[in-house]
Design a protein around this motif. Structure first.
Motif, PDB file in Angstrom:
ATOM      1  N   LEU A 231       0.640  -1.237   0.261  1.00 27.73           N
ATOM      2  CA  LEU A 231       0.136  -0.425   0.174  1.00 27.73           C
ATOM      3  C   LEU A 231       0.840   1.104   0.028  1.00 27.73           C
ATOM      4  O   LEU A 231       0.607   2.605  -0.593  1.00 27.73           O
ATOM      5  CB  LEU A 231      -0.471   0.183   0.985  1.00 27.73           C
ATOM      6  N   ARG A 232       1.674   1.422   0.902  1.00 29.66           N
ATOM      7  CA  ARG A 232       2.931   2.388   1.030  1.00 29.66           C
ATOM      8  C   ARG A 232       3.514   2.840  -0.669  1.00 29.66           C
ATOM      9  O   ARG A 232       3.771   3.344  -1.445  1.00 29.66           O
ATOM     10  CB  ARG A 232       3.694   2.402   1.905  1.00 29.66           C
ATOM     11  N   GLU A 233       4.049   1.273  -1.110  1.00 27.61           N
ATOM     12  CA  GLU A 233       4.224   1.734  -2.416  1.00 27.61           C
ATOM     13  C   GLU A 233       3.272   2.622  -3.276  1.00 27.61           C
ATOM     14  O   GLU A 233       3.629   3.010  -4.443  1.00 27.61           O
ATOM     15  CB  GLU A 233       5.380   0.486  -3.015  1.00 27.61           C
ATOM     16  N   ALA A 234       2.514   1.893  -3.600  1.00 33.61           N
ATOM     17  CA  ALA A 234       1.417   2.287  -4.347  1.00 33.61           C
ATOM     18  C   ALA A 234       0.995   3.887  -4.287  1.00 33.61           C
ATOM     19  O   ALA A 234       0.592   3.882  -5.565  1.00 33.61           O
ATOM     20  CB  ALA A 234      -0.124   1.300  -3.643  1.00 33.61           C
ATOM     21  N   ARG A 235       0.669   4.231  -2.907  1.00 35.58           N
ATOM     22  CA  ARG A 235       0.656   5.341  -2.410  1.00 35.58           C
ATOM     23  C   ARG A 235       2.028   5.950  -3.596  1.00 35.58           C
ATOM     24  O   ARG A 235       1.596   7.188  -3.769  1.00 35.58           O
ATOM     25  CB  ARG A 235       0.251   5.741  -1.345  1.00 35.58           C
ATOM     26  N   LYS A 236       3.133   6.500  -2.904  1.00 36.82           N
ATOM     27  CA  LYS A 236       4.086   6.844  -3.771  1.00 36.82           C
ATOM     28  C   LYS A 236       4.561   6.537  -5.154  1.00 36.82           C
ATOM     29  O   LYS A 236       4.372   7.928  -5.220  1.00 36.82           O
ATOM     30  CB  LYS A 236       5.424   5.879  -3.135  1.00 36.82           C
ATOM     31  N   ARG A 237       3.718   5.620  -5.351  1.00 33.03           N
ATOM     32  CA  ARG A 237       3.665   5.643  -7.158  1.00 33.03           C
ATOM     33  C   ARG A 237       2.478   6.748  -7.542  1.00 33.03           C
ATOM     34  O   ARG A 237       2.371   7.123  -8.677  1.00 33.03           O
ATOM     35  CB  ARG A 237       3.280   4.133  -7.924  1.00 33.03           C
TER      36      ARG A 237
ATOM     37  N   GLU B  62       1.490   9.362  -6.491  1.00 30.99           N
ATOM     38  CA  GLU B  62       1.620  10.444  -6.062  1.00 30.99           C
ATOM     39  C   GLU B  62       2.571  10.671  -6.883  1.00 30.99           C
ATOM     40  O   GLU B  62       2.509  12.127  -7.556  1.00 30.99           O
ATOM     41  CB  GLU B  62       2.295  10.336  -4.955  1.00 30.99           C
ATOM     42  N   GLU B  63       3.826   9.842  -7.520  1.00 31.14           N
ATOM     43  CA  GLU B  63       4.993  10.157  -8.091  1.00 31.14           C
ATOM     44  C   GLU B  63       4.062  10.567  -9.932  1.00 31.14           C
ATOM     45  O   GLU B  63       4.009  11.677 -10.504  1.00 31.14           O
ATOM     46  CB  GLU B  63       5.968   9.061  -8.893  1.00 31.14           C
ATOM     47  N   TYR B  64       2.675   9.833 -10.427  1.00 28.81           N
ATOM     48  CA  TYR B  64       2.029   9.945 -11.519  1.00 28.81           C
ATOM     49  C   TYR B  64       1.317  10.833 -10.916  1.00 28.81           C
ATOM     50  O   TYR B  64       1.176  11.876 -12.995  1.00 28.81           O
ATOM     51  CB  TYR B  64       1.165   8.808 -11.379  1.00 28.81           C
ATOM     52  N   GLN B  65       0.722  11.579 -10.135  1.00 26.69           N
ATOM     53  CA  GLN B  65      -0.311  12.902 -10.214  1.00 26.69           C
ATOM     54  C   GLN B  65       0.425  13.918 -10.601  1.00 26.69           C
ATOM     55  O   GLN B  65       0.419  14.622 -10.998  1.00 26.69           O
ATOM     56  CB  GLN B  65      -0.397  13.029  -9.079  1.00 26.69           C
ATOM     57  N   CYS B  66       2.198  14.080 -10.166  1.00 27.51           N
ATOM     58  CA  CYS B  66       3.234  14.756 -10.141  1.00 27.51           C
ATOM     59  C   CYS B  66       3.314  15.656 -11.480  1.00 27.51           C
ATOM     60  O   CYS B  66       3.418  16.194 -12.880  1.00 27.51           O
ATOM     61  CB  CYS B  66       5.056  14.878  -9.200  1.00 27.51           C
ATOM     62  N   LYS B  67       4.056  14.056 -12.292  1.00 29.41           N
ATOM     63  CA  LYS B  67       4.170  13.748 -13.311  1.00 29.41           C
ATOM     64  C   LYS B  67       2.846  14.177 -14.435  1.00 29.41           C
ATOM     65  O   LYS B  67       2.731  14.979 -15.037  1.00 29.41           O
ATOM     66  CB  LYS B  67       4.716  12.279 -13.834  1.00 29.41           C
TER      67      LYS B  67
END
Length: 147
Positions: free
Chosen positions: A40-46, A48-53
């Motif tokens: 879940l932590r890794e999915a949340r991080k991915r 967030e990165e996608y939203q920034c990109k």
């Protein structure tokens, strides 16, 4: 369990004789919970990165993506609503448009084949009557995808 106040704080402790060894099922349950938390932590991080990109990418209407880049908006994409500024020649000023337009990020699009491009182009032409320029004053086009 015993409690003791040391250095101004309470601490709990127990004796080794009072403990019980965890069973293999309990150990596996703890491991599974930790794996799920990590996933879940890794999915949340991915995400967030996608939203920034996605936010930093180019934004265009569905028609602009199709006509300029031969790309279509994916089915699960969601647009961003914006009110454009329009120039009023009589008042010599910019005013906010009354209706919103919807824009999609470049990361919400995929390339289309020549056949699919022609099919989508014909859908736009039949619905809005033009391709080179959509008459925004006299149509209900708002930037959303039609397909």
């Amino acid at each position: 369990m015993r409690a003791n106040r040391q250095g101004g704080e309470w601490c709990d402790y127990c004796f080794y004789e009072d403990t019980v060894e965890l069973s293999e099922d309990e150990k596996e349950l703890i491991r599974a919970e930790r794996r799920e938390e990590r996933r879940l932590r890794e999915a949340r991080k991915r995400r967030e990165e996608y939203q920034c990109k996605r936010a930093e990418g180019y934004w265009k209407t569905a028609w602009q993506w199709l006509s300029e880049d031969q790309r279509k908006v994916e089915d699960d994409s969601y647009p961003e609503e914006r009110y454009n500024l329009l120039y009023d020649e009589a008042a010599n000023s910019f005013e906010q448009a009354k209706k919103p337009f919807y824009y999609y990020s470049e990361y919400d699009t995929v390339e289309v084949s020549e056949e699919e491009y022609e099919e989508l182009k014909n859908q736009y032409i039949s619905r809005f009557g033009g391709w080179e320029k959509i008459d925004l004053e006299h149509t209900e086009y708002n930037g959303k995808k039609l397909y």
